[in-house]
Write an enzyme that holds these catalytic residues in place. Structure first.
Site, PDB file in Angstrom:
ATOM      1  N   HIS A 265       0.952  -1.397  -0.339  1.00  0.00           N
ATOM      2  CA  HIS A 265      -0.233  -0.171   0.120  1.00  0.00           C
ATOM      3  C   HIS A 265       1.098   1.043  -0.131  1.00  0.00           C
ATOM      4  O   HIS A 265       1.610   0.894   0.525  1.00  0.00           O
ATOM      5  CB  HIS A 265      -0.449  -0.138   1.471  1.00  0.00           C
ATOM      6  CG  HIS A 265      -2.333   0.775   1.664  1.00  0.00           C
ATOM      7  ND1 HIS A 265      -2.162   2.242   1.176  1.00  0.00           N
ATOM      8  CD2 HIS A 265      -3.246   0.517   0.321  1.00  0.00           C
ATOM      9  CE1 HIS A 265      -2.983   2.755   1.645  1.00  0.00           C
ATOM     10  NE2 HIS A 265      -4.080   1.543   0.924  1.00  0.00           N
ATOM     11  N   ASP A 316      -8.023  -4.601  -1.210  1.00  0.00           N
ATOM     12  CA  ASP A 316      -8.100  -5.173  -2.099  1.00  0.00           C
ATOM     13  C   ASP A 316      -8.160  -6.549  -2.652  1.00  0.00           C
ATOM     14  O   ASP A 316      -8.924  -7.645  -3.542  1.00  0.00           O
ATOM     15  CB  ASP A 316      -7.731  -5.115  -4.214  1.00  0.00           C
ATOM     16  CG  ASP A 316      -8.441  -3.790  -4.157  1.00  0.00           C
ATOM     17  OD1 ASP A 316      -9.467  -3.189  -4.350  1.00  0.00           O
ATOM     18  OD2 ASP A 316      -6.909  -2.529  -3.847  1.00  0.00           O
TER      19      ASP A 316
HETATM   20  N1  COA Z   1       4.094  -7.107  -5.443  1.00  0.00           N
HETATM   21  C1  COA Z   1       5.360  -7.258  -5.223  1.00  0.00           C
HETATM   22  N2  COA Z   1       6.577  -5.840  -4.924  1.00  0.00           N
HETATM   23  C2  COA Z   1       5.146  -4.584  -4.175  1.00  0.00           C
HETATM   24  C3  COA Z   1       4.193  -4.785  -4.377  1.00  0.00           C
HETATM   25  C4  COA Z   1       3.437  -6.307  -4.557  1.00  0.00           C
HETATM   26  N3  COA Z   1       2.281  -5.635  -4.590  1.00  0.00           N
HETATM   27  N4  COA Z   1       4.096  -3.905  -3.196  1.00  0.00           N
HETATM   28  C5  COA Z   1       4.768  -3.755  -3.368  1.00  0.00           C
HETATM   29  N5  COA Z   1       5.897  -4.093  -3.977  1.00  0.00           N
HETATM   30  C6  COA Z   1       7.688  -3.384  -3.648  1.00  0.00           C
HETATM   31  C7  COA Z   1       7.731  -2.365  -4.304  1.00  0.00           C
HETATM   32  O1  COA Z   1       8.443  -2.874  -5.459  1.00  0.00           O
HETATM   33  C8  COA Z   1       8.518  -1.658  -3.844  1.00  0.00           C
HETATM   34  O2  COA Z   1       9.956  -2.567  -4.512  1.00  0.00           O
HETATM   35  P1  COA Z   1      11.424  -2.067  -3.680  1.00  0.00           P
HETATM   36  O3  COA Z   1      11.854  -1.440  -3.173  1.00  0.00           O
HETATM   37  O4  COA Z   1      12.500  -3.731  -4.450  1.00  0.00           O
HETATM   38  O5  COA Z   1      11.430  -1.235  -5.627  1.00  0.00           O
HETATM   39  C9  COA Z   1       8.781  -2.540  -2.472  1.00  0.00           C
HETATM   40  O6  COA Z   1       7.793  -3.996  -2.157  1.00  0.00           O
HETATM   41  C10 COA Z   1       8.269  -1.537  -0.942  1.00  0.00           C
HETATM   42  O7  COA Z   1       7.340  -0.611  -1.778  1.00  0.00           O
HETATM   43  P2  COA Z   1       6.493   0.450  -1.331  1.00  0.00           P
HETATM   44  O8  COA Z   1       7.236   2.072  -1.717  1.00  0.00           O
HETATM   45  O9  COA Z   1       5.706   0.281   0.588  1.00  0.00           O
HETATM   46  O10 COA Z   1       5.207  -0.029  -1.942  1.00  0.00           O
HETATM   47  P3  COA Z   1       4.881   1.345  -2.889  1.00  0.00           P
HETATM   48  O11 COA Z   1       3.796   2.862  -2.720  1.00  0.00           O
HETATM   49  O12 COA Z   1       5.744   1.283  -4.513  1.00  0.00           O
HETATM   50  O13 COA Z   1       3.000   0.841  -3.927  1.00  0.00           O
HETATM   51  C11 COA Z   1       0.891   0.387  -4.314  1.00  0.00           C
HETATM   52  C12 COA Z   1       2.384   0.501  -3.187  1.00  0.00           C
HETATM   53  C13 COA Z   1       0.078  -0.479  -3.953  1.00  0.00           C
HETATM   54  C14 COA Z   1       0.860   1.004  -5.592  1.00  0.00           C
HETATM   55  C15 COA Z   1       2.013  -1.520  -5.001  1.00  0.00           C
HETATM   56  O14 COA Z   1       1.979  -2.063  -3.257  1.00  0.00           O
HETATM   57  C16 COA Z   1       1.559  -2.043  -5.703  1.00  0.00           C
HETATM   58  O15 COA Z   1       0.913  -1.985  -6.653  1.00  0.00           O
HETATM   59  N6  COA Z   1       0.382  -2.851  -4.692  1.00  0.00           N
HETATM   60  C17 COA Z   1      -0.259  -3.544  -6.034  1.00  0.00           C
HETATM   61  C18 COA Z   1      -1.435  -3.299  -6.055  1.00  0.00           C
HETATM   62  C19 COA Z   1      -2.551  -3.217  -5.844  1.00  0.00           C
HETATM   63  O16 COA Z   1      -2.926  -3.729  -4.776  1.00  0.00           O
HETATM   64  N7  COA Z   1      -3.330  -1.562  -5.584  1.00  0.00           N
HETATM   65  C20 COA Z   1      -4.787  -1.814  -4.451  1.00  0.00           C
HETATM   66  C21 COA Z   1      -3.434  -0.690  -3.532  1.00  0.00           C
HETATM   67  S1  COA Z   1      -4.667  -0.356  -2.237  1.00  0.00           S
END
Ligand code: COA
Length: 379
Positions: A265, A316
Site C-alpha cells: 500500500h 483488495d
Molecule cells: N508485489 C510485489 N512487490 C511489491 C508489491 C506487490 N504487490 N507492493 C510493493 N512491492 C515492492 C515495491 O516494488 C518495492 O520494491 P523495491 O524496494 O524493490 O522497489 C517495495 O515492495 C516497497 O514498496 P512500497 O514503497 O511499500 O510501495 P509503493 O508505494 O511503491 O506501492 C502500491 C504501493 C499499492 C502501488 C503497490 O504496493 C502495488 O502495486 N500493489 C499491488 C496493486 C494493489 O494491490 N493496489 C491496490 C492498493 S489498495
C-alpha cells in the site's frame, strides 16, 4: 517569478503533498489506522451499517434513531433509476466495460435528476443522498441489461446492501450474505484524498454540478492503478488452481519481478485495517456457502507473500474472494467499489462546496524558453 527550489518540488505523483484540508476521514499509515469522522474503522465494521456511515460521512456525526430511520426511508424512495437511464444502458454496445457503462449512466442521471437545475445547498444534499441510493441500483441494472434480463426493482423492505444483492441476482440474500456486503460497503466508503475523490473535488471546485463531479470520480476509479486491483486478484486466484500451488506461483511471480495484486500500500506500513475484516468475512461466507476454494487459495497466497517478501494484504485482496463467493461477477468488482465510495465522494463534494475555492495548482515548467516563432514556410 523565481524558480522553485529543487527541495520544494513535490515528489512524483504528489506523494506526501498535503493538497487540502478535510474533516471526513483520516489515515495513520504507520499504525494502520483508518477513521471516518474520528471513529475507528474497526468499530464501524463491527457495529455500524452502510446507511449509518452515509449519514456519518455526509453530516459529520452518527445519526440518532429517528435520523437513521429518515435516511433509510429516503434511500428507499430514491433507489429506483429513471427509465430513460435504463434505456441509455440498453443502448450501449455489447461488451461495454461496466465502468464505462456506470460512468455514462451517472452522467445521464444528471440530466434526469429532479434537482438538475438547482445547485443550492439543500438541492446538493438531496442529490448526494439520491446518488448514493442510485449507484448500487445502476450496478445491478447494468449487469442485468447487458445479459438481456429485465431490471429487478428494489425491495423497500430490504436495507441498502441486501437490496443490491437482490437487484443483482433476483434472489433475496441470506442474512449472512447481506451483512457481509454491508460491512464491505462500510469498509470501502471513504479513504481520504485518493485519486477518484480528489478528481471529484477538483471538478466540484469549479462549481460544476455534482453528477459531473461523480462522473469524473468514476472515470478516475476505472484505472487499474486505482480501482481495478481487486479484479486482478481474482484472476490470480483463478490462475492458482490449488492451494498447494500458491507458494510456487508467488515465488515465480517475484522471480519475474511481477507485482502481486492485493498486497502493499502507498500509505499503510502495516496490515490495511480493512483487510482484517474482509479476511474474516471471506472465510465466514465461504464456510456458509460450503465453498472454501477461493478463500483457501487466498490464505496460502497471503502466507507465501508474507514469508517471501514481508508484504501485507490490502483492501483488495480478500474482497475478491468474498465478492466471488457472494456471486458478484469479477468485472463488477470495481463498480461495487463505486457503489460504496459514492458515500465518500459525495461527502467530499459537499465539504468542498461548503467552503469552496477553485483548486488550481501550478506546474513547474520544464520545456524550452524564449523560442522564436518560425513561419510555416520555414519549418
Ligand atoms: N508485489 C510485489 N512487490 C511489491 C508489491 C506487490 N504487490 N507492493 C510493493 N512491492 C515492492 C515495491 O516494488 C518495492 O520494491 P523495491 O524496494 O524493490 O522497489 C517495495 O515492495 C516497497 O514498496 P512500497 O514503497 O511499500 O510501495 P509503493 O508505494 O511503491 O506501492 C502500491 C504501493 C499499492 C502501488 C503497490 O504496493 C502495488 O502495486 N500493489 C499491488 C496493486 C494493489 O494491490 N493496489 C491496490 C492498493 S489498495
Amino acid at each position: 517569478m523565481p524558480d522553485v527550489k529543487p527541495e520544494a518540488r513535490p515528489a512524483g505523483g504528489l506523494r506526501n503533498v498535503v493538497a487540502g484540508e478535510s474533516g471526513i476521514s483520516s489515515i495513520d499509515g504507520q499504525r494502520g489506522v483508518l477513521a471516518y469522522r474520528g471513529i475507528d474503522i474497526h468499530e464501524l465494521a463491527e457495529r455500524s451499517s452502510f446507511e449509518e456511515v452515509v449519514f456519518l460521512l455526509h453530516r459529520g456525526t452518527l445519526p440518532t434513531r429517528a435520523q437513521l430511520e429518515e435516511l433509510r426511508a429516503t434511500l428507499g424512495r430514491e433507489r429506483a433509476v429513471p427509465a430513460g437511464v435504463v434505456d441509455v444502458l440498453r443502448g450501449l454496445p455489447a461488451g461495454t466495460h461496466p465502468m464505462t457503462a456506470l460512468r455514462t449512466a451517472v452522467s445521464a442521471l444528471g440530466a434526469f435528476d429532479p434537482d438538475a437545475n438547482d445547485d443550492g445547498p439543500p438541492a446538493r444534499s438531496r442529490k448526494a443522498v439520491r446518488l448514493t441510493a442510485q449507484m448500487a441500483t445502476l450496478v445491478a441494472v447494468l449487469d442485468r441489461t447487458r445479459h438481456g434480463s429485465a431490471p429487478v426493482p428494489p425491495d423497500p423492505a430490504l436495507g441498502h446492501a441486501a437490496n443490491f444483492l437482490f437487484m443483482l441476482t433476483g434472489n433475496p440474500p441470506s442474512a449472512a450474505a447481506a451483512r457481509a456486503m454491508d460491512v464491505a460497503l462500510v469498509l470501502h466508503a471513504d479513504h481520504e484524498f485518493n485519486a477518484s475523490t480528489f478528481a471529484a473535488r477538483v471538478a466540484a471546485s469549479t462549481l460544476a454540478d455534482i453528477h459531473g463531479a461523480i462522473t469524473a470520480a468514476l472515470a478516475t476509479l476505472k484505472g487499474p492503478l486505482h480501482g481495478g486491483a481487486n479484479e486482478a486478484v481474482m484472476q490470480m486466484l483463478e490462475a492458482v488452481r490449488e492451494p498447494e500451488e500458491a507458494e510456487g506461483w508467488v515465488r515465480d511471480a517475484f522471480a519475474q519481478k511481477r507485482k502481486i495484486m492485493g498486497f502493499g500500500h502507498a500509505v499503510y506500513r502495516t496490515e490495511d485495517p480493512r483487510a482484517t475484516h474482509l479476511r474474516r468475512l471471506s472465510r465466514e461466507i465461504a464456510e456458509a456457502a460450503g465453498d472454501r476454494r477461493f478463500y483457501d487459495r487466498s490464505e496460502r497466497v497471503e502466507a507465501a507473500v508474507k514469508a517471501q517478501k514481508g508484504l501485507y494484504a490490502n483492501v483488495d485482496f480478500y474482497s475478491a474472494s468474498l465478492y466471488r463467493t457472494l456471486g458478484i461477477p469479477t468485472d463488477l468488482f470495481t463498480p461495487v467499489f463505486a457503489a460504496s465510495r459514492i458515500a465518500g465522494w459525495t461527502a467530499h463534494v459537499l465539504e468542498q462546496l461548503g467552503n469552496n475555492r477553485l483548486i488550481r495548482p501550478e506546474s513547474e515548467y520544464t520545456g524550452p524558453r524564449d523560442v522564436p516563432y518560425l513561419p510555416l514556410e520555414r519549418r
